[in-house]
Design a protein around this motif. Sequence first.
Motif, mmCIF file in Angstrom:
data_model
loop_
_atom_site.group_PDB
_atom_site.id
_atom_site.type_symbol
_atom_site.label_atom_id
_atom_site.label_comp_id
_atom_site.label_asym_id
_atom_site.label_seq_id
_atom_site.Cartn_x
_atom_site.Cartn_y
_atom_site.Cartn_z
ATOM 1 N N UNK A 170 53.183 111.507 72.970
ATOM 2 C CA UNK A 170 52.422 111.334 71.732
ATOM 3 C C UNK A 170 52.409 112.624 70.927
ATOM 4 N N UNK A 171 52.188 113.736 71.607
ATOM 5 C CA UNK A 171 52.163 115.027 70.897
ATOM 6 C C UNK A 171 53.532 115.342 70.290
ATOM 7 N N UNK A 208 46.270 111.517 70.796
ATOM 8 C CA UNK A 208 47.148 112.600 70.348
ATOM 9 C C UNK A 208 47.967 112.288 69.099
ATOM 10 N N UNK A 209 47.880 111.069 68.598
ATOM 11 C CA UNK A 209 48.599 110.762 67.360
ATOM 12 C C UNK A 209 47.660 110.942 66.171
ATOM 13 N N UNK A 210 48.259 111.191 65.031
ATOM 14 C CA UNK A 210 47.507 111.266 63.773
ATOM 15 C C UNK A 210 46.759 109.938 63.577
ATOM 16 N N UNK A 344 35.828 110.410 74.902
ATOM 17 C CA UNK A 344 36.709 110.371 73.717
ATOM 18 C C UNK A 344 36.268 109.263 72.754
ATOM 19 N N UNK A 345 35.976 108.104 73.310
ATOM 20 C CA UNK A 345 35.655 106.952 72.464
ATOM 21 C C UNK A 345 34.338 107.147 71.701
ATOM 22 N N UNK A 346 33.447 107.932 72.286
ATOM 23 C CA UNK A 346 32.146 108.147 71.644
ATOM 24 C C UNK A 346 32.292 108.840 70.289
ATOM 25 N N UNK A 347 33.367 109.584 70.112
ATOM 26 C CA UNK A 347 33.571 110.286 68.836
ATOM 27 C C UNK A 347 33.694 109.334 67.642
#
Length: 597
Positions: A170-171, A208-210, A344-347
Amino acid sequence: MELKHRDGLARICKFRGVETPNLMPVVNPNKIVISPRDMYERFGVNALITNSYIIWKTPRLRERALKEGLHNMLDFPGLIMTDSGTFQQHVYGDVEVTNKQIVEFQRDIGSDIGTMLDVFTEPHYTEEEVKNAIDETARRGKEAKKYKGNMLLAGPIQGSIYPKLRAYASKLMNRIDFDYYPIGGVVPLMEEYRYAEVVEAIIMAKKYLDPSKPVHLFGAGHPMFFPLAALLGVDFFDSAAYIKYARDNRLLFPQGTMYLKEIKYFPYYSPALENYTPEDLRAMPEEKRTKILAEHNLYMSMEEINRIKEAIIEERIWEYAEIRARQHPQLLRAYRKILKHRRFLEKFEPKSRKNAFFYTGEESMQRPFVLGIKRRLRQFDRHVILELPRPWSANLETIPKDAAVNTPFGLVPLELEDSYPFAQSEFPWEERKIVPEFKEIMSAKEFDIAKIKSIADYQFAKGAGDALFEGEIKIIKSKNTGKIRNVVVDGEHIASLRAEDGLFTLKLAGAKRLHRAFAFHKFRVIVNEDSAQFNRQGKNVFSKFVMGCDDSIRPGDEVLVVDREDNLVAIGKAIMNCWEMKKFSKGMCVKVREGVE
Ligand code: GUN
């Protein structure tokens, strides 16, 4: 991509004239069962996917496509995506075309979204083999960009079953800056119901993707998996399932797949089945039956997309995904895997939703949203996290008696009892509230002040209550309900308390107080001068003008719009989190309520 609605990571966006989440039926130009024109006019299909390698290999089709263009050849006015032959590499072990040839071909036939020739990563590959495949895919990706012309280019994310390599891919692919990101190499996993591994692949891609680029899940045709994928922010699906299952005499239904030979009664209605009984279909010539079953399966698949979109608009996607995850134990396992990534999802989680928090099972208490609540409650020393999900089992003797309400989220300060989600939640338990003595040791007015301050601290940050409500406080209540509606301090209207969720909407005077009390970045969205002059007049903020923001901003938050010198420009509601604001180049990111003239 332009964000239109969202619920957590799940989103409804506009992309090249179509709305996401979107299902692209697979059209094999050699074996058309439902015509693309029919799909467009009768099924609401506005994007499809076809295989450029099949067209390229079939001289008759190749000539027509080059001469007439793909849209004319297929007679389809919507968006057309083409795949490159990588899947044929997976099925047959090899393809006869080079990356350059197939990219140029897709460009020349007028594909809207073309795909480079990526290297399929099989589940049995070693890490080294997968890494090599990713590196080769990236190398070809750079090459493909040279030949794509005006066509949008898709750069698939490979990585097989290795989350670390999915992150690596992904990066790497993100740096090459494709227009569109399919997640590849998941078909064999889907076929074996290895959904937990597929969700890991999706999460790594989303991490990791835009976030402003569309993400497509390659070959996830069964509608059973759409809700979990959409929950994670997958924008596009393609489906050959509608036709593959039809050929196999199987019918898709929301609760699963059924063999025609086993059906006595159709459990759901679809226009395709309207005039038939299962017996009629069994007696029919094969070709006619396949078409009817394919139509039915396509209706069911499109309907699932509609239900997902409706759940996003209603802000019930988590609840919907939880209910859907009960359809198969492997889906439930995948859902539990998703919950492991709640940090991560909480963001992407708002602080309140249009609808009450509905408990559907023990997993509900692990939703990322609950993590956010707990973080915000930690500042109150009266909050005690109890063993969930049985709040009533706590030893009441050990609970501070002065000030807490017993809720399934833990012990919550009494002042927050009307705020989201404590008053807006449904659980299968009898409510057992500790009636505290807190209220009794205070006057009603003192309690109201404690209440507005605690709500502000919970909603914004510790200290916000003191900052907002310092001075001569006048609390205005509703005549009908007796609930707090507006707070005026020193003659200035600071904030309104919303009836729906018991949280504040800030007025300009309140915004100025927060701005003064909290140092730069906190609650702020920084815009450039071009934008600031419009925002001062009350116009919305568009993400392309955002120069910076506070990382802790979540969708739905009240935010301070400031210019580069930190002058307050406007107050509004964030539609995106900070990361998204920085990355999206289209669409609104703050809905401005009031500008500072
Ligand atoms: N179709 C299904 N999976 C894949 C994949 O990994 N790559 C490409 N290009 N097409 C696919």
